[in-house]
Each structure stands twice: as structure tokens, then as C-alpha cells.
Design a protein around this motif. Structure first.
Motif, mmCIF file in Angstrom:
data_model
loop_
_atom_site.group_PDB
_atom_site.id
_atom_site.type_symbol
_atom_site.label_atom_id
_atom_site.label_comp_id
_atom_site.label_asym_id
_atom_site.label_seq_id
_atom_site.Cartn_x
_atom_site.Cartn_y
_atom_site.Cartn_z
ATOM 1 N N ALA A 16 6.942 -9.918 -2.208
ATOM 2 C CA ALA A 16 6.375 -8.829 -3.002
ATOM 3 C C ALA A 16 4.896 -8.667 -2.663
ATOM 4 O O ALA A 16 4.266 -9.548 -2.074
ATOM 5 C CB ALA A 16 6.545 -9.127 -4.491
ATOM 6 N N ILE A 17 4.370 -7.528 -3.067
ATOM 7 C CA ILE A 17 2.974 -7.210 -2.810
ATOM 8 C C ILE A 17 2.455 -6.349 -3.960
ATOM 9 O O ILE A 17 3.227 -5.648 -4.629
ATOM 10 C CB ILE A 17 2.836 -6.506 -1.431
ATOM 11 C CG1 ILE A 17 1.385 -6.477 -0.981
ATOM 12 C CG2 ILE A 17 3.501 -5.139 -1.443
ATOM 13 C CD1 ILE A 17 1.221 -6.205 0.519
ATOM 14 N N HIS A 18 1.166 -6.403 -4.202
ATOM 15 C CA HIS A 18 0.523 -5.650 -5.288
ATOM 16 C C HIS A 18 0.342 -4.191 -4.876
ATOM 17 O O HIS A 18 0.091 -3.896 -3.700
ATOM 18 C CB HIS A 18 -0.837 -6.296 -5.610
ATOM 19 C CG HIS A 18 -1.425 -5.819 -6.879
ATOM 20 N ND1 HIS A 18 -2.223 -4.703 -6.956
ATOM 21 C CD2 HIS A 18 -1.312 -6.301 -8.136
ATOM 22 C CE1 HIS A 18 -2.590 -4.507 -8.214
ATOM 23 N NE2 HIS A 18 -2.045 -5.468 -8.950
ATOM 24 N N PRO A 19 0.427 -3.269 -5.818
ATOM 25 C CA PRO A 19 0.321 -1.843 -5.468
ATOM 26 C C PRO A 19 -1.035 -1.422 -4.909
ATOM 27 O O PRO A 19 -1.131 -0.399 -4.233
ATOM 28 C CB PRO A 19 0.620 -1.120 -6.790
ATOM 29 C CG PRO A 19 0.395 -2.142 -7.848
ATOM 30 C CD PRO A 19 0.708 -3.455 -7.235
ATOM 31 N N GLU A 20 -2.080 -2.200 -5.172
ATOM 32 C CA GLU A 20 -3.402 -1.841 -4.640
ATOM 33 C C GLU A 20 -3.657 -2.427 -3.261
ATOM 34 O O GLU A 20 -4.683 -2.134 -2.634
ATOM 35 C CB GLU A 20 -4.499 -2.270 -5.616
ATOM 36 C CG GLU A 20 -4.417 -1.568 -6.972
ATOM 37 C CD GLU A 20 -4.277 -0.051 -6.885
ATOM 38 O OE1 GLU A 20 -4.959 0.581 -6.051
ATOM 39 O OE2 GLU A 20 -3.492 0.514 -7.663
ATOM 40 N N ALA A 21 -2.727 -3.261 -2.750
ATOM 41 C CA ALA A 21 -2.849 -3.752 -1.377
ATOM 42 C C ALA A 21 -2.757 -2.555 -0.442
ATOM 43 O O ALA A 21 -2.204 -1.509 -0.793
ATOM 44 C CB ALA A 21 -1.741 -4.755 -1.079
ATOM 45 N N THR A 22 -3.277 -2.721 0.755
ATOM 46 C CA THR A 22 -3.249 -1.615 1.711
ATOM 47 C C THR A 22 -1.951 -1.627 2.519
ATOM 48 O O THR A 22 -1.244 -2.640 2.568
ATOM 49 C CB THR A 22 -4.428 -1.684 2.697
ATOM 50 O OG1 THR A 22 -4.262 -2.832 3.529
ATOM 51 C CG2 THR A 22 -5.762 -1.721 1.966
ATOM 52 N N VAL A 23 -1.695 -0.523 3.152
ATOM 53 C CA VAL A 23 -0.543 -0.426 4.052
ATOM 54 C C VAL A 23 -0.663 -1.484 5.144
ATOM 55 O O VAL A 23 0.325 -2.134 5.495
ATOM 56 C CB VAL A 23 -0.433 0.992 4.652
ATOM 57 C CG1 VAL A 23 0.586 1.028 5.782
ATOM 58 C CG2 VAL A 23 -0.089 2.006 3.567
ATOM 59 N N LEU A 24 -1.870 -1.702 5.658
ATOM 60 C CA LEU A 24 -2.056 -2.723 6.684
ATOM 61 C C LEU A 24 -1.687 -4.112 6.160
ATOM 62 O O LEU A 24 -1.026 -4.882 6.850
ATOM 63 C CB LEU A 24 -3.498 -2.711 7.202
ATOM 64 C CG LEU A 24 -3.797 -3.694 8.332
ATOM 65 C CD1 LEU A 24 -2.887 -3.443 9.535
ATOM 66 C CD2 LEU A 24 -5.261 -3.617 8.727
ATOM 67 N N ASP A 25 -2.065 -4.420 4.918
ATOM 68 C CA ASP A 25 -1.665 -5.695 4.302
ATOM 69 C C ASP A 25 -0.143 -5.812 4.279
ATOM 70 O O ASP A 25 0.419 -6.861 4.598
ATOM 71 C CB ASP A 25 -2.186 -5.811 2.865
ATOM 72 C CG ASP A 25 -3.699 -5.843 2.765
ATOM 73 O OD1 ASP A 25 -4.356 -6.336 3.705
ATOM 74 O OD2 ASP A 25 -4.219 -5.374 1.723
ATOM 75 N N ALA A 26 0.516 -4.738 3.897
ATOM 76 C CA ALA A 26 1.981 -4.734 3.812
ATOM 77 C C ALA A 26 2.605 -4.893 5.197
ATOM 78 O O ALA A 26 3.567 -5.651 5.361
ATOM 79 C CB ALA A 26 2.468 -3.446 3.154
ATOM 80 N N LEU A 27 2.066 -4.204 6.185
ATOM 81 C CA LEU A 27 2.598 -4.307 7.543
ATOM 82 C C LEU A 27 2.476 -5.732 8.067
ATOM 83 O O LEU A 27 3.399 -6.245 8.712
ATOM 84 C CB LEU A 27 1.878 -3.338 8.481
ATOM 85 C CG LEU A 27 2.144 -1.859 8.218
ATOM 86 C CD1 LEU A 27 1.248 -1.001 9.097
ATOM 87 C CD2 LEU A 27 3.597 -1.531 8.428
#
Length: 142
Positions: A16-27
Motif C-alpha cells: 500500500a501507499i499513501h495518497p499524497e505519495a507521488t507517482v514516482l514513489d508508486a512506480l
């Protein structure tokens, strides 16, 4: 066979990841774990899902800057979910009809895991192989 059995078979780990993380963080997280989807969560609350398809359709195609774009703006909000007692057939039908490849599983108001179409396929094939063995043994004995 139920979704609960699929989760037991695959293990219930969730990324999971927080909604304020960036797309780059998610990638980076998708690549690190070699997965195709992340659940977007605020504490214990499921807000959305972010998938490889979202990268293509909502980030790249829209010309957004991955290091500066918050997931909240490009995730799929309020995703469809499965219940642990749902059948694998129901899950596969839902995924096919709505063109999903990943669905969160919610039971008793809490996140239990996530299943992919690959997880479901693997369980169906395992069940078919088991059924074939049982049928073959019955025919050989009978």
C-alpha cells in the motif's frame, strides 16, 4: 472455491501507499516488489488503487510529471472490492466484465488482501489438475 481460499493459497501480503505519495514513489514501489497494483490507503482506510494501467492512461497520456503528481489525483478512487466468501467464478466474471486485473478483498470492514487475475487463474488451474487426478484415479479403480 472462494476468494478466501485464494488469499490463503497466495498469502495475504498487501503493498500500500499513501495518497499524497507521488507517482514516482508508486512506480518505484511497483518495480521493487514486481507487482502491478498498489492499494492507496490512509491509515486502515482504502481510498483507491493505482495500477500500471493508471500510469499509462492517467499519467503518461496526460503528460503529467511523475515526481510532482500526487497519487490522489491519478488513482482509481473507491475501487470495486471482493468479499472473502465470493466465489472465484464471481471474481473472474467481475474482472472480465469491468476490465480489472486486481481487486482488493474486504471482510468484516477490514482489508484482507488483494487478488489478481493471475492469482485466480493459478487457483483454477490447480483445482482442475486436482479434479483430473481424482477422476483418473476413480476410472482406474473402477
Amino acid at each position: 472455491m472462494t476468494v478466501r481460499q485464494v488469499l490463503v493459497h497466495k498469502g495475504g501480503g498487501v503493498h500500500a501507499i499513501h495518497p499524497e505519495a507521488t507517482v514516482l514513489d508508486a512506480l518505484r514501489k511497483l518495480a521493487e516488489h514486481d507487482i502491478g497494483a498498489l492499494l492507496v490507503m490512509e491509515g486502515e482506510r482504502l481510498l483507491g488503487i493505482f495500477t500500471e494501467r493508471d500510469v499509462v492512461t492517467r499519467v503518461v497520456a496526460a503528460g503529467l510529471d511523475a515526481p510532482k503528481t500526487a497519487l490522489r489525483t491519478v488513482m482509481t478512487p473507491d475501487p470495486a472490492v471482493l468479499a472473502p466468501g465470493d466465489s472465484v467464478r464471481f471474481a473472474l466474471d467481475l474482472m472480465n466484465q469491468r476490465h480489472f486485473r486486481h481487486l482488493p478483498v474486504i471482510g468484516d470492514g477490514r482489508l484482507m488482501g488483494i487478488v489478481s487475475i493471475r492469482d485466480l487463474y493459478r487457483c483454477v488451474v490447480d483445482q482442475m489438475e486436482s479434479d483430473i487426478i481424482l477422476l483418473a484415479e476413480g476410472l482406474l479403480q473402477g
